[in-house]
Design an enzyme around this catalytic site. Sequence first.
Site, PDB file in Angstrom:
ATOM      1  N   SER A 102       0.820  -1.213   0.000  1.00  0.00           N
ATOM      2  CA  SER A 102       0.000   0.000   0.000  1.00  0.00           C
ATOM      3  C   SER A 102       0.855   1.265   0.000  1.00  0.00           C
ATOM      4  O   SER A 102       1.640   1.494  -0.908  1.00  0.00           O
ATOM      5  CB  SER A 102      -0.949  -0.053   1.201  1.00  0.00           C
ATOM      6  OG  SER A 102      -1.886   0.993   1.160  1.00  0.00           O
ATOM      7  N   ASP A 241      -1.177   1.221  -3.868  1.00  0.00           N
ATOM      8  CA  ASP A 241      -2.068   0.209  -4.445  1.00  0.00           C
ATOM      9  C   ASP A 241      -3.432   0.772  -4.795  1.00  0.00           C
ATOM     10  O   ASP A 241      -4.334   0.031  -5.202  1.00  0.00           O
ATOM     11  CB  ASP A 241      -2.200  -1.007  -3.519  1.00  0.00           C
ATOM     12  CG  ASP A 241      -2.975  -0.703  -2.250  1.00  0.00           C
ATOM     13  OD1 ASP A 241      -3.056   0.477  -1.848  1.00  0.00           O
ATOM     14  OD2 ASP A 241      -3.507  -1.653  -1.645  1.00  0.00           O
TER      15      ASP A 241
END
Length: 444
Positions: A102, A241
Amino acid sequence: MARLFGTDGVRGLANANLTPELALSIAASAARVLAEHDRSHRPVAVVGRDPRASGEMLEAAVVAGLTSAGADVLRAGVLPTPAVAHLVAALGADVGVMISASHNPMPDNGIKLFAAGGHKLPDAVEDEIEQKMAEPGHRPTGAGIGRVRDVEDAEARYVAHLLDVTPHRLDGVKVVVDCANGAASIAAPDVYRRAGAEVIAIHADPDGLNINDGCGSTHLDLVRAAVLEHGADLGIAHDGDADRCLAVDAEGNEVDGDQIMAVIALAMKDAGELTEGTLVATVMSNLGLHLAMREHGITLRTTSVGDRYVLEELRAGGYALGGEQSGHVVLPAHATTGDGLLTALRLMSRMAETGRSLGELAGVMRRLPQVLLNVVVADKAAVATASAVNDAVASVTEELGDTGRVLLRPSGTEQLVRVMVEAPTHEIAESAAQRLAGVVSSVH
């Protein structure tokens, strides 16, 4: 031993504590658990990743683990996390694996698993996967070994889905999008242009090493500067992401997840899409969101911190919108997890539909100054029951009345207590937070 799976899958420093051997073991165990749950067919897994360099290595390990346990793999390549979740549902797969850390720095990576339908795995299934990693498993041979094929149109399917659920074209909207050199570097500019917006893309040239490097949703200065330089209507900043987004308005002011949710909640209410007139957020959402929603007749339900708790509440109540201050927003009718691109499309749709600027729309909510202090303690459990702490909290709460809020929250992993105070001014919030922190730190 500590649980392997955290609130957002397994994360670590790639090739140090998150090794290819561990990735292979997780994937093989997941395939075995799924096969035992449903023996009617051979398991099928969708595998995607963000563009960080270690993802190539971990993808190979995950694919090897899945196929060694007899699962077929649909390899989707570099895609946003919500695209992988969408493909699991769209392709009728049994599991999804997203390899990403992420917003974390490039050396980190992670493995996130999705169940059939694109939903997060329940804790009990994660525990079962972790348990089976320590057990010898059956390894098929010959035709029983899983096969691998690439999903050539993976990104096109996701973009088509997003366009399908965008309620209003974006003609006339000029947007700067910071892709964080991440998984949405192609998809985000593409879908915004196809929806009608004029797009200036920055940090959309991933090389495997530059993901989240001084850019994206954790570094808004560059997207703010680009908005002002190009005279854009807004800026959108994704993380590595792309499961979330933050925004800046035409003047360069930050528009956080709470404000984004406020704008989308009112749009959905007007369209009759806001189930039971309810928005779901965490206890960390600003008091300003509570006040704005109350003013517009919208119920705000709060959960513990973490997107999984928001998702659980959304599913339990059948609600249509939820999210976090960090820009992680979920619209369950169209996505099973936070989707930064879907969120941005909804935000820009509201601008195009109403002809109002983002600054004007976000002005429906006034963010109260918020001070958060991390207080190191000897025993966080003792703090929770200390009468001196409870008395101090009650005193500050009474002083603030309806104009502020106090929240004490123990860390889940450290001997820390987080002291959060919201108040009409930063000075009042800072003073109250420091006073409470002093009482908390004195508990032994």
